[in-house]
Design a protein around this motif. Sequence first.
Motif, short mmCIF file in Angstrom:
data_model
loop_
_atom_site.label_atom_id
_atom_site.label_comp_id
_atom_site.label_asym_id
_atom_site.label_seq_id
_atom_site.Cartn_x
_atom_site.Cartn_y
_atom_site.Cartn_z
N ILE A 258 0.86 -1.19 0.00
CA ILE A 258 0.00 0.00 0.00
C ILE A 258 0.89 1.23 0.00
CG2 ILE A 258 -1.66 1.33 1.37
CD1 ILE A 258 -2.84 -1.15 0.02
N SER A 259 0.53 2.23 -0.81
CA SER A 259 1.31 3.47 -0.85
C SER A 259 0.52 4.69 -0.39
CB SER A 259 1.84 3.71 -2.27
OG SER A 259 0.78 3.79 -3.20
N GLY A 260 -0.76 4.54 -0.12
CA GLY A 260 -1.56 5.68 0.31
C GLY A 260 -2.88 5.23 0.90
N VAL A 261 -3.67 6.19 1.38
CA VAL A 261 -5.01 5.92 1.88
C VAL A 261 -6.00 6.78 1.09
CG1 VAL A 261 -4.28 5.27 4.20
CG2 VAL A 261 -4.79 7.67 3.69
N SER A 262 -7.25 6.35 1.08
CA SER A 262 -8.24 7.08 0.29
C SER A 262 -9.64 6.77 0.80
CB SER A 262 -8.13 6.67 -1.19
OG SER A 262 -9.13 7.31 -1.96
N GLU A 263 -10.57 7.64 0.45
CA GLU A 263 -11.97 7.31 0.62
C GLU A 263 -12.32 6.19 -0.35
OE1 GLU A 263 -14.21 10.88 0.13
OE2 GLU A 263 -13.47 11.76 2.00
N PRO A 264 -13.27 5.32 -0.01
CA PRO A 264 -13.53 4.14 -0.83
C PRO A 264 -13.84 4.43 -2.29
CG PRO A 264 -14.61 3.93 1.29
CD PRO A 264 -14.06 5.32 1.24
N ALA A 265 -14.67 5.43 -2.56
CA ALA A 265 -15.12 5.66 -3.93
C ALA A 265 -14.01 6.16 -4.85
CB ALA A 265 -16.29 6.64 -3.94
N THR A 266 -12.97 6.75 -4.29
CA THR A 266 -11.90 7.32 -5.11
C THR A 266 -10.59 6.55 -4.98
OG1 THR A 266 -11.35 8.87 -3.33
CG2 THR A 266 -12.89 9.64 -5.03
N ALA A 267 -10.61 5.40 -4.31
CA ALA A 267 -9.39 4.65 -4.05
C ALA A 267 -8.85 3.99 -5.31
CB ALA A 267 -9.64 3.59 -2.99
#
Length: 362
Positions: free
Chosen positions: A24-33
């Motif tokens: 994993i290289s980042g975090v995101s909100e589900p819809a934009t991941a």
Amino acid sequence: MTHRISEIAAALGAEAFGAVDLEISGVSEPATAGPRDLALAMDPKYADGLSQGKAQAAILWQGADWQALGLKAALFVPRPRYAMSGVTRLLDPGPQIVGIHPTAVIAPSAKIGAGAAIGPFVVIGDNVEIGVNARIASHCSIEEGSTIGDHALLRAGVRIAARVSIGHNFIANHGAIVGADGFSFVTPEKSGVENARESLGNQGDAQAQSWTRIHSLGGVTIGDNVELGANVTIDRGTIRDTRIGNGTKLDNQVHLGHNVQVGDDCLLCGQVGIAGSTVIGNRVVMGGQCGASDNIFIGDDVVAGGSSKLFTNVPAGRVVLGSPAVKMEIQMDMQKALRRLPRMMQQFRELQKTVSNIVQKD
């Protein structure tokens, strides 16, 4: 920078399932991941977002069927919001400052700890002490005699004045200023302001006078694990130091006047202003744009709702709201009564007419 799901699980104390070697290289909100993002879907309401995005791994709510959601890996944590603290810390590299930049100006008497990194155009004054692994970004200045503990992070444009003592793990965001002179002035004879304060409104026969400055001879003392937001301003004390306890966090544009004492683990949100010599206890939370008058005491565990104005002492544990601040439940009743006023006035006018008619008939 990448991290395996297993590494993230270990850092968070989380349960991991599926392809734990997935990177994993980042975090995101589900819809934009994207496929290399860890989706933060810690509530069932985010399930639809997972189908819209391309995440292969997510932090999920307890009991979620991660395989049915089309994921290759999943993390489960007991307290999702607290987990956000850990995962964001793990994935935040912070500013990239390496070594000591050649444009930095460092006094020969300054002591710089091992592993400290100092960016461009930083100025460090005489007898300053900087702890190990500190990071000081561009255009910061630290004046003579001040000390900063280990693992500090000063972002660009921070100003630390003279005679400031700061503990370990300090964070100051862009433009914060610690140790400016206090706003303290006096007149040769008793002023109208003093008379008005004593009499609660009467300026008396005070004459026109100019203001004379009271110089600030004290400093600022800050404990460990304190964080300052952007453009925070903290005045030095007049004689004794202004003090901030361990673990306290100040949001953007918070101002502390001279001699203010703030306890441990307080949260002062954006644009809070504390007037001189006020004492704040431990674990106090003040919402955005709260203000406190000078020379008052705010007890431990007080919570003040946004825009509250505290003019008098507040006992420990009280939850207050409004201007002037009162118990929150009283303020709620006051607001309900205020909304009823137009209807009550209409009823009052109708009663006046009724009574007037009765009187005329008699």
